[in-house]
Motif scaffolding. Structure first.
Motif, PDB file in Angstrom:
ATOM      1  N   CYS A 155      -7.951  -6.127  -5.984  1.00  0.00           N
ATOM      2  CA  CYS A 155      -7.197  -5.505  -7.619  1.00  0.00           C
ATOM      3  C   CYS A 155      -7.777  -5.531  -8.822  1.00  0.00           C
ATOM      4  CB  CYS A 155      -6.062  -6.502  -7.915  1.00  0.00           C
ATOM      5  SG  CYS A 155      -5.003  -7.004  -7.213  1.00  0.00           S
ATOM      6  N   THR A 159      -9.113  -1.197  -9.744  1.00  0.00           N
ATOM      7  CA  THR A 159      -8.197  -0.886 -11.517  1.00  0.00           C
ATOM      8  C   THR A 159      -9.551   0.021 -12.103  1.00  0.00           C
ATOM      9  OG1 THR A 159      -7.254  -1.873 -14.055  1.00  0.00           O
ATOM     10  CG2 THR A 159      -9.159  -2.539 -13.044  1.00  0.00           C
ATOM     11  N   LYS A 165      -3.601   4.980  -8.861  1.00  0.00           N
ATOM     12  CA  LYS A 165      -2.784   4.566  -7.009  1.00  0.00           C
ATOM     13  C   LYS A 165      -2.417   2.733  -6.914  1.00  0.00           C
ATOM     14  CE  LYS A 165      -5.136   7.355  -4.130  1.00  0.00           C
ATOM     15  NZ  LYS A 165      -6.671   7.620  -2.840  1.00  0.00           N
ATOM     16  N   GLU A 167      -1.190   1.242 -10.179  1.00  0.00           N
ATOM     17  CA  GLU A 167       0.510   1.214 -10.275  1.00  0.00           C
ATOM     18  C   GLU A 167       1.050   1.320  -9.552  1.00  0.00           C
ATOM     19  OE1 GLU A 167      -0.147   3.804 -14.099  1.00  0.00           O
ATOM     20  OE2 GLU A 167      -0.929   1.344 -15.213  1.00  0.00           O
ATOM     21  N   PHE A 168       0.884   2.225  -9.191  1.00  0.00           N
ATOM     22  CA  PHE A 168       1.597   3.576  -7.997  1.00  0.00           C
ATOM     23  C   PHE A 168       2.395   1.950  -6.630  1.00  0.00           C
ATOM     24  CE2 PHE A 168       2.474   5.301  -3.758  1.00  0.00           C
ATOM     25  CZ  PHE A 168       3.777   5.797  -4.622  1.00  0.00           C
ATOM     26  N   ILE A 169       1.427   0.867  -6.100  1.00  0.00           N
ATOM     27  CA  ILE A 169       1.607   0.080  -5.696  1.00  0.00           C
ATOM     28  C   ILE A 169       2.314  -1.312  -6.035  1.00  0.00           C
ATOM     29  CG2 ILE A 169      -0.014   1.129  -3.526  1.00  0.00           C
ATOM     30  CD1 ILE A 169      -1.120  -1.248  -4.229  1.00  0.00           C
ATOM     31  N   GLY A 170       2.237  -1.465  -7.665  1.00  0.00           N
ATOM     32  CA  GLY A 170       2.880  -2.375  -7.858  1.00  0.00           C
ATOM     33  C   GLY A 170       2.255  -3.382  -8.806  1.00  0.00           C
ATOM     34  N   TYR A 171       0.598  -3.299  -9.032  1.00  0.00           N
ATOM     35  CA  TYR A 171       0.105  -4.222 -10.182  1.00  0.00           C
ATOM     36  C   TYR A 171      -0.074  -3.772 -11.261  1.00  0.00           C
ATOM     37  CZ  TYR A 171      -1.106  -6.539  -5.162  1.00  0.00           C
ATOM     38  OH  TYR A 171      -0.511  -7.114  -4.553  1.00  0.00           O
ATOM     39  N   ASP A 172      -0.276  -4.784 -12.013  1.00  0.00           N
ATOM     40  CA  ASP A 172      -0.335  -4.455 -13.177  1.00  0.00           C
ATOM     41  C   ASP A 172      -1.677  -4.776 -13.719  1.00  0.00           C
ATOM     42  OD1 ASP A 172      -0.446  -4.571 -16.545  1.00  0.00           O
ATOM     43  OD2 ASP A 172       1.674  -5.879 -16.506  1.00  0.00           O
ATOM     44  N   ASN A 173      -2.417  -2.989 -14.347  1.00  0.00           N
ATOM     45  CA  ASN A 173      -3.696  -2.631 -14.541  1.00  0.00           C
ATOM     46  C   ASN A 173      -3.775  -3.931 -15.980  1.00  0.00           C
ATOM     47  OD1 ASN A 173      -5.186  -0.646 -13.555  1.00  0.00           O
ATOM     48  ND2 ASN A 173      -3.079   0.176 -13.427  1.00  0.00           N
TER      49      ASN A 173
END
Length: 292
Positions: A155, A159, A165, A167-173
């Motif tokens: 991740c 980032t 992308k 963020e699109f798959i659900g992770y918090d940058n």
């Protein structure tokens, strides 16, 4: 070798930020100074146990990195680099002038005779401090090796490459960058604590303007993103300083030419170059052996 080991620990955090997260920081001396002075305050004013001083430096470095990270990791590119540089200047000024009553200004804090001998590794003896640094350095290296192989490490790289992308798959940058920032700069504070214990003194010069580029230079020299890069880069940097300075006053000029060459040729640094050469040599030798 003690200096090489501590400097490698110092650089590995910067290497992680630059190679994995894409953060270039010219403010690493600020985090180094926080760890060093936290340990120094304890050993100068309060206690004599270097192990406890090390833990204090590590804890203060963690808290400082977390507070600063809440503000800084929202920035990217040049803004992140410059705001960290400004932090380093502020810390230097505070240690030299504003807090001079407790930091002793340019004279620094001297506490070598305050440090007690310790069990297992006697940190008052350079030879045993060396063994302790090997142990700490191996633990730090193993931690970053583990991080590189985890989902978190992936991740961090994501980032850096494409945060949209991620963020699109659900992770918090923001959370990923903050966690990486705190881990890297807590490691830097650890190196500062080790410096303080080894030298038995600290001064504001540890975060002076002439030191701001050192970890970045060593990172690029050794190889960005490589776990072995900080060690190879530190060996090359300290070696050039100690050897070349005997023949040329401005030895940094040689380092500068090497860095320009590395960046213009899109090289992978000294470690990456050595690794590629060794693989190429092995393929040739293997091929010759097969033909025979």
């Amino acid at each position: 070798m003690n200096e090489v080991l501590v400097f490698s620990i110092y650089t590995i955090g910067c290497n992680f930020l630059l190679g994995r997260v894409g953060f270039i920081s010219f403010g690493q001396p600020a985090y180094l100074a926080v760890g060093a002075y936290a340990t120094a305050f304890y050993l100068f004013y309060f206690g004599t146990n270097p192990y406890l001083g090390l833990l204090i430096g590590l804890g203060v470095g963690f808290v400082f990195a977390f507070i600063v990270g809440l503000l800084f990791v929202r920035l990217r590119s040049d803004y992140f680099a410059l705001v960290n540089l400004a932090l380093s200047v502020i810390i230097f000024y505070m240690l030299q002038k504003v807090l001079s009553d407790i930091t002793k200004g340019d004279n620094g804090l001297w506490f070598l005779t305050n440090i007690d001998a310790t069990p297992v590794f006697d940190l008052t003896r350079p030879s045993e401090f060396f063994l302790f640094c090997i142990f700490i350095g191996a633990a730090v290296w193993a931690l970053y090796k583990y991080l590189d192989d985890t989902l978190f490490g992936a991740c961090c790289l994501a980032t850096k490459i494409n945060e949209t992308k991620l963020e699109f798959i659900g992770y918090d940058n923001f959370k990923i960058r903050l966690t990486a920032f705190v881990i890297a700069n807590t490691t830097t504070a650890l190196a500062g604590s080790l410096y303080a214990i080894y030298l038995g003194s600290v001064s504001p010069e540890i975060t002076g303007h002439s030191r701001t580029a050192d970890p970045v230079v060593v990172t690029i020299l050794g190889g960005v993103g490589s776990l072995w890069g900080p060690i190879v880069g530190t060996l090359a940097y300290t070696g050039l300083r100690d050897v070349a300075s005997k023949f040329i006053g401005n030895w940094e000029l040689i380092v500068g030419f090497i860095l320009v060459f590395i960046m213009m040729t899109n090289s992978v640094g000294l470690y990456g170059t050595l690794e590629n050469w060794s693989k190429s040599l092995w393929r040739r030798l293997s091929g010759q052996k097969g033909n025979v």
